[in-house]
Design a protein around this motif. Structure first.
Motif, PDB file in Angstrom:
ATOM      1  N   TRP A 215       0.856  -1.184   0.000  1.00 54.60           N
ATOM      2  CA  TRP A 215       0.000   0.000   0.000  1.00 54.60           C
ATOM      3  C   TRP A 215       0.892   1.235   0.000  1.00 54.60           C
ATOM      4  N   SER A 216       0.328   2.339  -0.401  1.00 52.97           N
ATOM      5  CA  SER A 216       1.116   3.525  -0.685  1.00 52.97           C
ATOM      6  C   SER A 216       0.820   4.652   0.296  1.00 52.97           C
ATOM      7  N   GLU A 217       1.659   5.692   0.220  1.00 53.00           N
ATOM      8  CA  GLU A 217       1.410   6.894   1.018  1.00 53.00           C
ATOM      9  C   GLU A 217       0.115   7.572   0.588  1.00 53.00           C
ATOM     10  N   SER A 218      -0.222   7.465  -0.689  1.00 54.08           N
ATOM     11  CA  SER A 218      -1.480   8.076  -1.138  1.00 54.08           C
ATOM     12  C   SER A 218      -2.681   7.371  -0.514  1.00 54.08           C
ATOM     13  N   MET A 219      -2.594   6.031  -0.325  1.00 56.23           N
ATOM     14  CA  MET A 219      -3.688   5.331   0.352  1.00 56.23           C
ATOM     15  C   MET A 219      -3.720   5.719   1.827  1.00 56.23           C
ATOM     16  N   ARG A 220      -2.556   5.931   2.431  1.00 56.12           N
ATOM     17  CA  ARG A 220      -2.524   6.390   3.812  1.00 56.12           C
ATOM     18  C   ARG A 220      -3.240   7.735   3.932  1.00 56.12           C
ATOM     19  N   ARG A 221      -2.953   8.646   3.018  1.00 56.40           N
ATOM     20  CA  ARG A 221      -3.595   9.974   3.056  1.00 56.40           C
ATOM     21  C   ARG A 221      -5.102   9.850   2.888  1.00 56.40           C
ATOM     22  N   ALA A 231      -3.426   5.913  10.123  1.00 57.78           N
ATOM     23  CA  ALA A 231      -3.032   4.645   9.511  1.00 57.78           C
ATOM     24  C   ALA A 231      -1.543   4.384   9.730  1.00 57.78           C
ATOM     25  N   TYR A 232      -1.223   3.196  10.274  1.00 53.11           N
ATOM     26  CA  TYR A 232       0.153   2.825  10.580  1.00 53.11           C
ATOM     27  C   TYR A 232       0.527   1.550   9.833  1.00 53.11           C
ATOM     28  N   ASP A 233       1.751   1.532   9.333  1.00 54.20           N
ATOM     29  CA  ASP A 233       2.255   0.399   8.561  1.00 54.20           C
ATOM     30  C   ASP A 233       2.776  -0.683   9.500  1.00 54.20           C
ATOM     31  N   ILE A 234       2.442  -1.935   9.230  1.00 49.76           N
ATOM     32  CA  ILE A 234       2.989  -3.053   9.994  1.00 49.76           C
ATOM     33  C   ILE A 234       3.702  -3.976   9.037  1.00 49.76           C
ATOM     34  N   TYR A 235       4.815  -4.570   9.508  1.00 52.02           N
ATOM     35  CA  TYR A 235       5.624  -5.399   8.619  1.00 52.02           C
ATOM     36  C   TYR A 235       6.041  -6.687   9.321  1.00 52.02           C
ATOM     37  N   GLY A 236       6.170  -7.718   8.525  1.00 49.70           N
ATOM     38  CA  GLY A 236       6.654  -9.003   8.999  1.00 49.70           C
ATOM     39  C   GLY A 236       6.418 -10.048   7.935  1.00 49.70           C
ATOM     40  N   THR A 237       7.025 -11.202   8.089  1.00 52.56           N
ATOM     41  CA  THR A 237       6.773 -12.325   7.187  1.00 52.56           C
ATOM     42  C   THR A 237       6.569 -13.569   8.037  1.00 52.56           C
ATOM     43  N   SER A 238       5.866 -14.532   7.482  1.00 54.49           N
ATOM     44  CA  SER A 238       5.585 -15.742   8.253  1.00 54.49           C
ATOM     45  C   SER A 238       6.866 -16.476   8.618  1.00 54.49           C
ATOM     46  N   MET A 421       9.951 -15.886 -25.980  1.00 52.85           N
ATOM     47  CA  MET A 421      11.273 -16.352 -26.368  1.00 52.85           C
ATOM     48  C   MET A 421      12.236 -16.299 -25.188  1.00 52.85           C
ATOM     49  N   GLY A 422      12.108 -15.265 -24.359  1.00 56.70           N
ATOM     50  CA  GLY A 422      12.972 -15.128 -23.186  1.00 56.70           C
ATOM     51  C   GLY A 422      12.199 -15.466 -21.927  1.00 56.70           C
ATOM     52  N   LYS A 423      12.377 -14.641 -20.899  1.00 59.39           N
ATOM     53  CA  LYS A 423      11.676 -14.853 -19.634  1.00 59.39           C
ATOM     54  C   LYS A 423      10.181 -14.645 -19.838  1.00 59.39           C
ATOM     55  N   ALA A 424       9.394 -15.636 -19.456  1.00 63.56           N
ATOM     56  CA  ALA A 424       7.951 -15.558 -19.650  1.00 63.56           C
ATOM     57  C   ALA A 424       7.339 -14.490 -18.745  1.00 63.56           C
ATOM     58  N   LYS A 425       6.443 -13.695 -19.292  1.00 60.53           N
ATOM     59  CA  LYS A 425       5.711 -12.690 -18.509  1.00 60.53           C
ATOM     60  C   LYS A 425       4.309 -13.229 -18.278  1.00 60.53           C
ATOM     61  N   ARG A 426       4.136 -13.878 -17.141  1.00 61.10           N
ATOM     62  CA  ARG A 426       2.894 -14.582 -16.847  1.00 61.10           C
ATOM     63  C   ARG A 426       1.870 -13.724 -16.127  1.00 61.10           C
ATOM     64  N   VAL A 427       2.255 -12.553 -15.661  1.00 61.13           N
ATOM     65  CA  VAL A 427       1.387 -11.768 -14.785  1.00 61.13           C
ATOM     66  C   VAL A 427       1.115 -10.395 -15.380  1.00 61.13           C
ATOM     67  N   THR A 428      -0.162 -10.012 -15.385  1.00 61.65           N
ATOM     68  CA  THR A 428      -0.563  -8.649 -15.680  1.00 61.65           C
ATOM     69  C   THR A 428      -1.234  -8.094 -14.420  1.00 61.65           C
ATOM     70  N   ASP A 429      -0.571  -7.151 -13.772  1.00 65.46           N
ATOM     71  CA  ASP A 429      -1.072  -6.582 -12.519  1.00 65.46           C
ATOM     72  C   ASP A 429      -1.612  -5.184 -12.820  1.00 65.46           C
ATOM     73  N   ARG A 430      -2.928  -5.050 -12.767  1.00 67.12           N
ATOM     74  CA  ARG A 430      -3.583  -3.792 -13.112  1.00 67.12           C
ATOM     75  C   ARG A 430      -3.866  -2.918 -11.909  1.00 67.12           C
ATOM     76  N   ARG A 431      -3.460  -3.379 -10.730  1.00 63.01           N
ATOM     77  CA  ARG A 431      -3.738  -2.604  -9.529  1.00 63.01           C
ATOM     78  C   ARG A 431      -2.882  -1.346  -9.490  1.00 63.01           C
ATOM     79  N   LYS A 432      -3.417  -0.341  -8.827  1.00 61.11           N
ATOM     80  CA  LYS A 432      -2.666   0.884  -8.579  1.00 61.11           C
ATOM     81  C   LYS A 432      -2.573   1.073  -7.082  1.00 61.11           C
ATOM     82  N   PHE A 433      -1.333   1.140  -6.575  1.00 61.02           N
ATOM     83  CA  PHE A 433      -1.123   1.228  -5.120  1.00 61.02           C
ATOM     84  C   PHE A 433      -0.873   2.667  -4.715  1.00 61.02           C
TER      85      PHE A 433
END
Length: 433
Positions: A215-221, A231-238, A421-433
Motif C-alpha cells: 500500500w502507498s502513502e497516497s492510500m494512507r492519506r 493509519a500505521y504500517d505493519i511489517y513481517g513475514t511468516s 522467447m525469453g523470460k515468460a511474462k505470466r502476470v498482468t497486474d492492473r492494480r494501482k497502489f
C-alpha cells in the motif's frame, strides 16, 4: 510512549555489542547441533571462529524460501518436537507450503515485539482493538491478537469476512483501533456508507494497523483524510514469525527491534551488502528464535535502511516503505501467491495445457481479484456448456486448494495465449497502489 524503553532506546554501541553476542551464540549452536546449518556453513567454508565481529555476518551463507520448501516439514527445526507449541503455514513456491514452528518462548518473543509496536502507535489499555486479519494458519490474526492483549487492549477477534456484522460490532462495542489489510479497511468504509454508518461520527475508530499487502502513502492519506483514521504500517513475514514491526507515531519508517533482528540490505543480483540509504533487497537474521532460527534470510522485499535518527527516540534500525519484490511473488488480499504455484496445479490436469497460462490481477472497488487464463487441450473441448462449467469449477477448486484464495478461471483455445522467447511474462497486474 514506550513498552520496553531500555531496549527500544539502547545506545547504538551497546546495541551492536548485544547483537554480536547473540549472533555468536546463535552461530555456535547451529553449527554444532543443527545438520542443515552445519552443512550449509561447511559448504561455504565458514566456521564459528570466523565470526569475530558483527560485520562478519556477511561471511555466513544466505537462506532462501527454497530452503524451507526443500526441508519441509521440520528438518530445519532446532527444538524438540515436544517443545513446539504451535505451527503456522504459508504458501510455498509450488504446492509444498512453508511450515514455521514456535516454542513457548518464540510466542512470547513475537508478542513482545508486537507489544512494543502497538505501544509505539499509542494503542494500550484504553483501546478496543478489532483484529480483522485471518485467524488460523495465517500468522496475522493470532499475532496481533496476542500483542493487543499484551498491552492491555480489549480484543475483538473478528477475523475476515461478514463485513456488515463487523461494522455493527464496531459501533456497538466502541472499537477504537483495527488491524487488517488496507484494502479491507477501505472496503469496510464503502460498506459502511451503504449501511448509513459514518465512521467519523458513528464509531470511535481512530487508529488502524495495516499490512499484509502493498500500500502507498497516497492510500494512507486517503484513509486519514477521508475516513478520519490514523493509519500505521505493519511489517513481517511468516518465516521470521509473522507481523512484528510498525512505524511509530512519526510515520517515517518501520522500526526493526535490533535486539531481536539484524537487518541487512543487499544488491539483489550480486548479493553484496549496500550502505544505509541505498535501495536493495531486505535480509534478516532472527536472533531470538528457538524452534526455527533464520540466518541471513532473503525476504525478497525491496527497501532501504533509513540513516536519520527517529524523533520518537527509538534507536533501532528503520526501513523505508516496501517498494516492490525482487522475485515474482504476488500478494492478493494478504496471501502470498507465486505463478509457479499456479503452474504446479495446472500441469497435473490432463484437460488443460498447464505450461501456457496467464494471471491477471485487478482491483474492483477496494478488493483484489485474480483471474487465471489457461489453454484447453484440443481433445478436451466440448460443445456442452455444462461440461465447460464443471471443468472451470474443478480448476478453480484445485487452485484455491493450493493458493488459499478464490480465483476466476477463463478457458481459452489452444495457442491463444502469448509465447515467450525469453523470460515468460505470466502476470498482468492492473492494480494501482
Amino acid at each position: 510512549m514506550y513498552w520496553n524503553q531500555s531496549m527500544e532506546c539502547m545506545p547504538e554501541g551497546e546495541l551492536k555489542k548485544l547483537q554480536y553476542k547473540s549472533l555468536k551464540e546463535l552461530v555456535n549452536n547451529l553449527y554444532s547441533f543443527n545438520a542443515f546449518y552445519s552443512q550449509k556453513m561447511k559448504a561455504e567454508g565458514v566456521r564459528p571462529d570466523d565470526i569475530s565481529s558483527l560485520n562478519d555476518i556477511t561471511k555466513l551463507p544466505f537462506m532462501n524460501k527454497s530452503d524451507l520448501r526443500d526441508n519441509y516439514p521440520n528438518k530445519m527445526f532446532t527444538a524438540r518436537k515436544r517443545d513446539v507449541v504451535r505451527y503456522h503455514v504459508s504458501s510455498g513456491t509450488t504446492g509444498k507450503p512453508t511450515l514455521v514452528g514456535y516454542t513457548q518462548n518464540d510466542i512470547e518473543f513475537w508478542t513482545e515485539s508486537l507489544a512494543r509496536a502497538l505501544t509505539s502507535v499509542g494503542i494500550g489499555k484504553d483501546d478496543v482493538m478489532q483484529v480483522s486479519y485471518g485467524y488460523g494458519l495465517f500468522t496475522g490474526g493470532l499475532g496481533l491478537h496476542y500483542g493487543a492483549e499484551k498491552v492491555g487492549a480489549t480484543v475483538l477477534p473478528a477475523g475476515t469476512g461478514s463485513t456488515e456484522r463487523q461494522l455493527e460490532l464496531m459501533v456497538d462495542l466502541d472499537v477504537t483501533a483495527i488491524a487488517c489489510t488496507p484494502s479491507y479497511l477501505v472496503h469496510m468504509g464503502d460498506v459502511a456508507k451503504k449501511m448509513g454508518i459514518d465512521l467519523r461520527k458513528d464509531t470511535k475508530l481512530r487508529k488502524a494497523v495495516l499490512g499484509a499487502e502493498p500500500w502507498s502513502e497516497s492510500m494512507r492519506r486517503y484513509i486519514e483524510d477521508d475516513m478520519g483514521i490514523q493509519a500505521y504500517d505493519i511489517y513481517g513475514t511468516s518465516e521470521i514469525s509473522g507481523p512484528m514491526f510498525t512505524d511509530c507515531a512519526e510515520k517515517k519508517g518501520v522500526h526493526i527491534w535490533g535486539d531481536m533482528m539484524i537487518v541487512e540490505i543487499i544488491d539483489p543480483e550480486s548479493g553484496e551488502s549496500l550502505e544505509p540509504g541505498q535501495d536493495g533487497e531486505l535480509v534478516m537474521t532472527v536472533l531470538k528464535k528457538e524452534a526455527m532460527p533464520m540466518i541471513r534470510y532473503r525476504i525478497k522485499d525491496l527497501t532501504a535502511i533509513i540513516e536519520e535518527e527517529c524523533a520518537c527516540g527509538r534507536t533501532s534500525p528503520r526501513i523505508k516503505r516496501i517498494t516492490g519484490r525482487s522475485d515474482d511473488m504476488l500478494i492478493i488480499r494478504g496471501i502470498n501467491v507465486f505463478p509457479s504455484q499456479v503452474e504446479h496445479t495446472l500441469v497435473q490436469m490432463p484437460e488443460v495445457d498447464g505450461k501456457h497460462y496467464m494471471i491477471i490481477v485487478d482491483r474492483v472497488g477496494a478488493l483484489d481479484f485474480m483471474t487465471v487464463q489457461v489453454e484447453m487441450r484440443p481433445e478436451a473441448f466440448s460443445d456442452k456448456v455444462d461440461d465447460m462449467i464443471r471443468l472451470k469449477k474443478h480448476i478453480s477448486s484445485e487452485l484455491k486448494k493450493y493458493l488459499n484464495i478464490a480465483v476466476e478461471v477463463e478457458l481459452v483455445a489452444p495457442e491463444a495465449l502469448p509465447r515467450f522467447m525469453g523470460k515468460a511474462k505470466r502476470v498482468t497486474d492492473r492494480r494501482k497502489f
